[in-house]
Design a protein around this motif. Structure first.
Motif, short mmCIF file in Angstrom:
data_model
loop_
_atom_site.label_atom_id
_atom_site.label_comp_id
_atom_site.label_asym_id
_atom_site.label_seq_id
_atom_site.Cartn_x
_atom_site.Cartn_y
_atom_site.Cartn_z
N LYS A 1 -3.15 12.72 -4.54
CA LYS A 1 -1.84 12.78 -3.89
C LYS A 1 -1.29 11.40 -3.53
CE LYS A 1 -1.79 17.21 -4.13
NZ LYS A 1 -0.89 17.88 -5.10
N ILE A 2 -2.01 10.36 -3.84
CA ILE A 2 -1.52 9.00 -3.54
C ILE A 2 -0.37 8.66 -4.48
CG2 ILE A 2 -2.11 6.55 -3.55
CD1 ILE A 2 -4.93 7.29 -2.74
N PRO A 3 0.79 8.30 -3.94
CA PRO A 3 1.94 7.95 -4.81
C PRO A 3 1.60 6.79 -5.74
CG PRO A 3 2.63 8.21 -2.53
CD PRO A 3 1.13 8.19 -2.51
N SER B 1 0.84 -1.18 0.00
CA SER B 1 0.00 0.00 0.00
C SER B 1 0.89 1.25 0.00
CB SER B 1 -0.93 0.01 1.22
OG SER B 1 -1.75 -1.13 1.24
N PRO B 2 0.48 2.29 -0.71
CA PRO B 2 1.32 3.49 -0.81
C PRO B 2 1.38 4.28 0.49
CG PRO B 2 -0.78 3.84 -1.91
CD PRO B 2 -0.74 2.40 -1.51
N ILE B 3 2.54 4.89 0.73
CA ILE B 3 2.77 5.73 1.91
C ILE B 3 3.06 7.15 1.45
CG2 ILE B 3 4.14 6.02 4.01
CD1 ILE B 3 5.00 3.08 3.70
N CYS B 4 2.39 8.12 2.04
CA CYS B 4 2.65 9.51 1.67
C CYS B 4 3.86 10.04 2.44
CB CYS B 4 1.42 10.38 1.92
SG CYS B 4 1.07 10.69 3.67
N SER B 5 4.40 11.15 2.00
CA SER B 5 5.52 11.77 2.69
C SER B 5 5.04 12.46 3.96
CB SER B 5 6.20 12.78 1.77
OG SER B 5 5.32 13.86 1.49
N SER B 6 5.98 12.75 4.85
CA SER B 6 5.62 13.45 6.09
C SER B 6 5.06 14.84 5.80
CB SER B 6 6.84 13.56 7.00
OG SER B 6 7.30 12.28 7.39
N GLU B 7 5.63 15.52 4.82
CA GLU B 7 5.15 16.85 4.46
C GLU B 7 3.71 16.80 3.96
OE1 GLU B 7 7.93 15.49 3.44
OE2 GLU B 7 9.47 16.67 4.46
N MET B 8 3.43 15.84 3.08
CA MET B 8 2.07 15.72 2.55
C MET B 8 1.09 15.29 3.64
SD MET B 8 -0.13 16.05 0.24
CE MET B 8 1.07 16.68 -0.95
#
Length: 220
Positions: A217-219, A53-60
């Motif tokens: 915004k999902i990678p 499953s995709p993981i977003c960045s801390s900033e996002m």
């Protein structure tokens, strides 16, 4: 001579021992076991070893948390977010906007599981967000599996996500949240009232706009 060793082993006894803490500090980090991290779980299918499953960045993550609080949670009433009971929507003080948002915003592992177990394809969640720091991950790995089977967009928040997600929605911790699609049947009782219909439509548009933004915004 070291008295911890018998005489015949004294010659083999180490002259300088290292403390356990220092030894552990130099040891390599443990590799994650199966299903220890919700971002990669074991697959029950023979042709797939893992479901990722995709993981977003801390900033996002912080951008999405801020928008979640402003665009969704703030419309749940003066009481802090999800602390407001769903039964409160039966009261006259509950606005139509609050009713729409509460009917589409689901918080908690059990509640998200019930939404995913719905056999009606039109009522499948349109978005799922999970907190990566929840341990053990096996308590909600089935949510990732459901999302994979039913092609539901899913995003994982990194870091101390359960605390941060909980703070955003007004509770102590939140391991999982999801958003349901618009329910047209909920507007049948006031279709002749243009003011209410406009408010109902606008509230649903706001929820859809947030969901669409997160999905974008999902990678890949």
């Amino acid at each position: 001579m070291n008295n911890r060793y018998p005489p015949y082993l004294c010659a083999m006894a180490p002259t300088n021992t290292t403390s356990t803490s220092r030894r552990n500090a130099r040891s390599p980090p443990k590799l994650p076991r199966d299903n220890e991290d919700i971002s990669c779980i074991s697959s029950p299918y023979p042709n797939h070893l893992f479901i990722k499953s995709p993981i977003c960045s801390s900033e996002m993550k912080y951008v999405l948390l801020e928008r979640l609080q402003k665009e969704i949670v703030s419309k749940l009433g003066k009481s802090s977010g999800m602390k407001r009971k769903r039964n409160d929507c039966n009261e006259a003080s509950c606005t139509l906007t609050e009713s729409v948002v509460q009917s589409r915003f689901v918080c908690g592992i059990n509640q998200c599981t019930r939404a995913l177990e719905n056999d009606d394809k039109l009522r499948y969640p349109s978005l799922i967000i999970l907190a990566r720091d929840v341990r053990p991950a096996t308590i909600f790995e089935h949510i990732s599996l459901y999302a994979h089977i039913r092609n539901i967009p899913i995003l994982i928040f990194p870091g101390r996500a359960s605390l941060e997600l909980g703070e955003a929605v007004g509770i102590k911790r939140a391991a999982a949240i999801c958003f349901l699609p618009k329910d047209d049947k909920s507007s049948l009782s006031f279709q002749d009232n243009k003011t209410k219909m406009d408010e109902w439509e606008e509230s649903n548009i706001d929820v859809d706009a947030f969901v669409s933004y997160v999905v974008s915004k999902i990678p890949s």
